[in-house]
Design an enzyme around this catalytic site. Sequence first.
Site, PDB file in Angstrom:
ATOM      1  N   CYS A  63       4.886   4.885  21.296  1.00  0.00           N
ATOM      2  CA  CYS A  63       5.917   5.212  22.268  1.00  0.00           C
ATOM      3  C   CYS A  63       7.185   5.621  21.516  1.00  0.00           C
ATOM      4  O   CYS A  63       7.865   4.787  20.935  1.00  0.00           O
ATOM      5  CB  CYS A  63       6.201   3.997  23.141  1.00  0.00           C
ATOM      6  SG  CYS A  63       7.272   4.382  24.507  1.00  0.00           S
ATOM      7  N   SER A  81      -3.964  -2.719  -0.453  1.00  0.00           N
ATOM      8  CA  SER A  81      -2.874  -3.532   0.087  1.00  0.00           C
ATOM      9  C   SER A  81      -3.410  -4.919   0.426  1.00  0.00           C
ATOM     10  O   SER A  81      -4.389  -5.041   1.174  1.00  0.00           O
ATOM     11  CB  SER A  81      -2.315  -2.858   1.341  1.00  0.00           C
ATOM     12  OG  SER A  81      -1.359  -3.702   1.936  1.00  0.00           O
ATOM     13  N   GLY A  82      -2.756  -5.957  -0.101  1.00  0.00           N
ATOM     14  CA  GLY A  82      -3.269  -7.316   0.052  1.00  0.00           C
ATOM     15  C   GLY A  82      -3.389  -7.797   1.484  1.00  0.00           C
ATOM     16  O   GLY A  82      -4.354  -8.471   1.847  1.00  0.00           O
ATOM     17  N   GLN A  93      -7.828   0.605   3.777  1.00  0.00           N
ATOM     18  CA  GLN A  93      -8.679   0.132   4.881  1.00  0.00           C
ATOM     19  C   GLN A  93     -10.143  -0.031   4.475  1.00  0.00           C
ATOM     20  O   GLN A  93     -10.980  -0.351   5.315  1.00  0.00           O
ATOM     21  CB  GLN A  93      -8.580   1.095   6.076  1.00  0.00           C
ATOM     22  CG  GLN A  93      -7.211   1.099   6.735  1.00  0.00           C
ATOM     23  CD  GLN A  93      -6.876  -0.199   7.481  1.00  0.00           C
ATOM     24  OE1 GLN A  93      -7.744  -1.038   7.729  1.00  0.00           O
ATOM     25  NE2 GLN A  93      -5.612  -0.371   7.821  1.00  0.00           N
ATOM     26  N   GLY A 130       0.823  -1.209   0.000  1.00  0.00           N
ATOM     27  CA  GLY A 130       0.000   0.000   0.000  1.00  0.00           C
ATOM     28  C   GLY A 130       0.860   1.262   0.000  1.00  0.00           C
ATOM     29  O   GLY A 130       0.530   2.249  -0.663  1.00  0.00           O
ATOM     30  N   THR A 131       1.954   1.226   0.703  1.00  0.00           N
ATOM     31  CA  THR A 131       2.844   2.394   0.784  1.00  0.00           C
ATOM     32  C   THR A 131       3.372   2.739  -0.606  1.00  0.00           C
ATOM     33  O   THR A 131       3.367   3.912  -1.009  1.00  0.00           O
ATOM     34  CB  THR A 131       4.020   2.095   1.744  1.00  0.00           C
ATOM     35  OG1 THR A 131       3.478   1.785   3.036  1.00  0.00           O
ATOM     36  CG2 THR A 131       4.976   3.266   1.854  1.00  0.00           C
TER      37      THR A 131
HETATM   38  N1  PLP Z   1      -2.666   3.184   4.038  1.00  0.00           N
HETATM   39  C1  PLP Z   1      -3.402   2.814   5.085  1.00  0.00           C
HETATM   40  C2  PLP Z   1      -4.692   3.524   5.370  1.00  0.00           C
HETATM   41  C3  PLP Z   1      -2.963   1.780   5.921  1.00  0.00           C
HETATM   42  O1  PLP Z   1      -3.708   1.418   6.969  1.00  0.00           O
HETATM   43  C4  PLP Z   1      -1.745   1.127   5.624  1.00  0.00           C
HETATM   44  C5  PLP Z   1      -1.229   0.063   6.505  1.00  0.00           C
HETATM   45  O2  PLP Z   1      -1.406   0.091   7.701  1.00  0.00           O
HETATM   46  C6  PLP Z   1      -1.019   1.545   4.490  1.00  0.00           C
HETATM   47  C7  PLP Z   1      -1.513   2.585   3.723  1.00  0.00           C
HETATM   48  C8  PLP Z   1       0.271   0.909   4.126  1.00  0.00           C
HETATM   49  O3  PLP Z   1       0.095  -0.365   3.557  1.00  0.00           O
HETATM   50  P1  PLP Z   1       1.323  -1.378   3.502  1.00  0.00           P
HETATM   51  O4  PLP Z   1       1.514  -1.902   4.889  1.00  0.00           O
HETATM   52  O5  PLP Z   1       0.891  -2.454   2.552  1.00  0.00           O
HETATM   53  O6  PLP Z   1       2.492  -0.620   2.982  1.00  0.00           O
END
Ligand code: PLP
Length: 394
Positions: free
Chosen positions: A327, A201-202, A180, A73-74
Amino acid sequence: MVKRMVYADNNATTKVDEVVVQEMLPYLSELYGNPSSMHLFGGQVEKKLAEAREKTAALINAQPTEIVFTSCGTESDNLAIHSTLMSSPEKRHIITTKVEHPAVLNYCKQLAKQGYGVTFLSIDRNGLLDLNELHDSLRDDTAIVSIMYANNETGVLFPIDEIGKIVKERGVVLHTDAVQAAGKIPLDLEKSETIDLLSLSGHKFHAPKGVGVLYIRRGTKFRPLLIGGHQERGRRPGTENTASIIALGKASELAFAHLNAELTRVKALRDRLEKELLARIPDAMVNGHPTQRTPNTLNISFRYVEGEAILLMLSEVGIAASSGSACTSGSLEPSHVLRAMGIPFTAAHGSVRFSLSRFNTDEDIEYIIAQLPPIIKRLREISPFGREKEEVMD
Ligand code: PLP
């Protein structure tokens, strides 16, 4: 005695569905061909990749050619923003929100340091945007609006179609991080025609970690981040992560099939958990909009206690959840999302996020309801927070 284990941290990651594991296994062993190869080994895999692309497209009602597989996803979020900025270099303004995932937020902060103008939209106490602020923030040099579909911490849903109308009046590109949302609520890219780019994101919907999707609406200008071969039509070069992509295809098919369960059974579990915890624990409050939320997420604050302490004690009895504070260097910083919502200090610190999936059961919920009230009671007896503290975090 065997300790009961309850996994209620599905917004962090999900269990890979056993059906998905079985689907991908052959592609980690005997079916190891490179899909670009001309021979039989390649052909078998290429066919299966095409199938996975179709299933993934079907989950969001898009065309298979609009699907680009990425590593997570990133990457999809970074790629969407990077591509748009590179496609129209004369436009140097970006609009996003204060509550995005770091994959968007930190990238935008870095772009701001590089001289881009970035507007971070604020949210109200319920976690919602002021659409007038969005309207007034759009400029002639705005290249992209990147606003998430569903918030990972609170589950709050932004009205993307309404947002899209405002953004399109000015002809600006719209990206949404739907990491999400996928598998939790219906997504229909034919209907939501103002969305140009969308990230998935899978591992958030029962596929393995390390595979994601960027949806690119046909006709959208695109510039890749990686430069290399022809894979993904040159939009994301690099030999395909075949087993994971095939797994993602299967997970998409299952997510689509189980969508009703997510919207009814999982929502009923979440609602019961919320109702019972509010009834049994004094000084508790839900963070996020009461109804405009993903059906699986409950972010709840227990005043005068530390979220981290709650998590540790929950973990001791086999319950996995997550907290709204991180933290960092010895100081407990409440999450940027709860801070942006103006949640009082004493509540922001004591927040816990429960996020469910179709693998959760009634017994899981009963177990949490039984275990949590005595934990909060015990922690409050030793709490360092004074009950008079009611400052609002800035
Ligand atoms: N965007 C959202 C809203 C997320 O919750 C997450 C993961 O927690 C990501 C992006 C990033 O996805 P990934 O972990 O596959 O890089």
